[in-house]
Design a protein around this motif. Structure first.
Motif, mmCIF file in Angstrom:
data_model
loop_
_atom_site.group_PDB
_atom_site.id
_atom_site.type_symbol
_atom_site.label_atom_id
_atom_site.label_comp_id
_atom_site.label_asym_id
_atom_site.label_seq_id
_atom_site.Cartn_x
_atom_site.Cartn_y
_atom_site.Cartn_z
ATOM 1 N N LEU A 172 15.571 -19.635 95.229
ATOM 2 C CA LEU A 172 17.111 -19.812 95.584
ATOM 3 C C LEU A 172 17.656 -18.472 95.969
ATOM 4 O O LEU A 172 18.440 -18.431 96.929
ATOM 5 C CB LEU A 172 17.603 -20.340 94.417
ATOM 6 N N LEU A 173 17.118 -17.206 95.426
ATOM 7 C CA LEU A 173 17.667 -15.937 95.902
ATOM 8 C C LEU A 173 17.505 -15.764 97.185
ATOM 9 O O LEU A 173 18.327 -15.061 97.872
ATOM 10 C CB LEU A 173 17.419 -15.173 94.828
ATOM 11 N N ILE A 174 16.343 -15.930 97.496
ATOM 12 C CA ILE A 174 15.687 -15.460 98.773
ATOM 13 C C ILE A 174 16.553 -16.386 99.938
ATOM 14 O O ILE A 174 16.974 -15.761 100.900
ATOM 15 C CB ILE A 174 14.287 -15.545 99.032
ATOM 16 N N GLY A 175 16.844 -17.706 99.633
ATOM 17 C CA GLY A 175 17.395 -18.629 100.648
ATOM 18 C C GLY A 175 18.915 -18.174 100.706
ATOM 19 O O GLY A 175 19.398 -17.987 101.897
ATOM 20 N N ALA A 176 19.491 -17.929 99.608
ATOM 21 C CA ALA A 176 21.190 -17.289 99.784
ATOM 22 C C ALA A 176 21.041 -16.058 100.354
ATOM 23 O O ALA A 176 21.977 -15.780 100.989
ATOM 24 C CB ALA A 176 21.293 -17.372 98.128
ATOM 25 N N ALA A 177 20.301 -15.058 100.109
ATOM 26 C CA ALA A 177 20.378 -13.815 100.961
ATOM 27 C C ALA A 177 20.151 -14.263 102.491
ATOM 28 O O ALA A 177 20.842 -13.489 103.279
ATOM 29 C CB ALA A 177 19.177 -12.930 100.379
ATOM 30 N N LEU A 178 19.345 -14.971 102.817
ATOM 31 C CA LEU A 178 19.044 -15.315 104.183
ATOM 32 C C LEU A 178 20.297 -15.741 104.781
ATOM 33 O O LEU A 178 20.822 -15.752 105.861
ATOM 34 C CB LEU A 178 17.870 -16.232 104.630
ATOM 35 N N ALA A 200 22.895 -14.302 107.694
ATOM 36 C CA ALA A 200 23.077 -14.924 108.708
ATOM 37 C C ALA A 200 24.722 -15.302 109.050
ATOM 38 O O ALA A 200 25.430 -14.844 110.263
ATOM 39 C CB ALA A 200 22.469 -16.296 108.969
ATOM 40 N N VAL A 201 25.306 -15.539 107.906
ATOM 41 C CA VAL A 201 26.759 -15.695 107.893
ATOM 42 C C VAL A 201 27.433 -14.393 108.265
ATOM 43 O O VAL A 201 28.460 -14.036 109.126
ATOM 44 C CB VAL A 201 27.437 -16.403 106.768
ATOM 45 N N GLY A 202 27.084 -13.387 107.703
ATOM 46 C CA GLY A 202 27.730 -11.954 107.776
ATOM 47 C C GLY A 202 27.429 -11.558 109.126
ATOM 48 O O GLY A 202 28.691 -11.018 109.754
ATOM 49 N N VAL A 203 26.368 -11.630 109.779
ATOM 50 C CA VAL A 203 25.942 -11.275 111.238
ATOM 51 C C VAL A 203 27.014 -11.950 112.236
ATOM 52 O O VAL A 203 27.690 -11.528 113.078
ATOM 53 C CB VAL A 203 24.867 -11.373 111.541
ATOM 54 N N ALA A 204 27.291 -13.276 112.116
ATOM 55 C CA ALA A 204 28.106 -14.260 112.863
ATOM 56 C C ALA A 204 29.632 -13.633 112.796
ATOM 57 O O ALA A 204 30.295 -13.412 113.598
ATOM 58 C CB ALA A 204 27.983 -15.276 112.455
ATOM 59 N N VAL A 205 30.131 -13.399 111.313
ATOM 60 C CA VAL A 205 31.260 -12.990 111.041
ATOM 61 C C VAL A 205 31.720 -11.666 111.635
ATOM 62 O O VAL A 205 32.643 -11.345 112.272
ATOM 63 C CB VAL A 205 31.682 -12.980 109.582
ATOM 64 N N ALA A 206 30.751 -10.687 111.713
ATOM 65 C CA ALA A 206 30.898 -9.440 112.121
ATOM 66 C C ALA A 206 31.110 -9.401 113.720
ATOM 67 O O ALA A 206 31.801 -8.598 114.265
ATOM 68 C CB ALA A 206 29.756 -8.556 111.638
#
Length: 281
Positions: A61-67, A71-77
């Motif tokens: 779960l932690l690995i999936g949340a990190a991925l 992805a969301v961070g790169v898109a927002v940036a």
């Protein structure tokens, strides 16, 4: 001292903003690092309390949340970069810059202190907090000795001592300051003792002194005796015809003042022979 010029004020303001910006960056960076460390500690404790399949499920779960967060961070940036590059957010950037300059200017003063950060309440500190709450409170009896402290200030002056002091240093009246020095006390204590006796404080003169507040000898009240004294006859009482005073009679302390038509009669109770003197009014 002349007022600073505009150039000097601007130079000082720029220096203050520079110092404040450094302080704000260090403070915000420290807060970010402490927040990340706190979250890392909590996540590690959450994973560490599990065993077997449950542990590996939590890791997944932690690995999936990190991925997903990456992805969301790169898109927002990328989206924010495009908005900034196109100039659509220039008002937001100006507002942020003004807010930062104001905050940096305030943080650049000499007495600035960062806002204290409360300690994070993680799972590892739970035992310590429980131990603190289980500490016994101090018994109430420890504060009792503070109530039994002796009262502050000089001891009260007895009426007998006050009359004796006026008799000893009066010429014939006595002022409050020399009376306090003679009795090793304060003028307030002398004034309080006189007020309790009904002895009015007035402006009197003494030899070598100017007029000041004091006590008149001819207005001295008679202090109440502690008990019957042989040889001392009060007003309206029959006299004792027994004149067999001897040296073995126990000496008393203090004086007694009896007012008569001819003046004041002072009895020295420490004298077994009852010598007395008369002061004319």
């Amino acid at each position: 001292m002349s007022a600073p010029t505009t150039a000097q004020w601007l130079r000082t303001a720029v220096d203050r903003v520079a110092v404040g910006s450094t302080r704000l960056a260090a403070d915000r960076g420290g807060r970010l690092i402490r927040g990340l460390h706190s979250r890392y500690t909590r996540v590690r404790a959450w994973v560490g309390e599990s065993r077997g399949f449950d542990k590996w499920f939590r890791v997944a779960l932690l690995i999936g949340a990190a991925l997903i967060a990456r992805a969301v961070g790169v898109a927002v940036a990328r989206w924010a970069y495009d908005r900034i590059q196109s100039g659509a957010w220039w008002k937001v950037l100006v507002a942020l810059a003004v807010a930062w300059i104001i905050a940096a200017y305030r943080a650049g003063r000499a007495d600035w202190q960062p806002t204290p950060v409360p300690a994070p309440a993680d799972a590892s500190s739970g035992e310590g907090e429980q131990a603190d709450t289980e500490q016994p409170t101090p018994p109430v009896e420890e504060a009792a000795p503070a109530v039994e402290q002796a009262p502050a200030g000089p001891p009260p002056v007895s009426p007998v001592a006050l009359v004796a002091a006026v008799r000893d240093i009066g010429t014939p009246h006595a002022q409050l300051v020399p009376l306090a020095e003679h009795l090793s006390t304060t003028t307030d204590a002398v004034r309080a003792a006189a007020r309790q006796m009904g002895w009015a404080v007035k402006d009197v003169r003494m030899a070598g002194r100017s007029s000041a507040a004091g006590l008149r000898w001819d207005e001295a009240p008679s202090p109440a005796p502690a008990g019957p004294s042989p040889g001392v006859v009060g007003a309206g009482q029959p006299a004792d015809d027994n004149d067999d005073d001897t040296d073995e009679e126990e000496a008393e302390k203090g004086v007694r003042v009896v007012r008569t038509d001819g003046g004041l009669i002072v009895y020295d109770l420490a004298d077994t022979h009852r010598r007395r003197g008369t002061v004319r009014a």
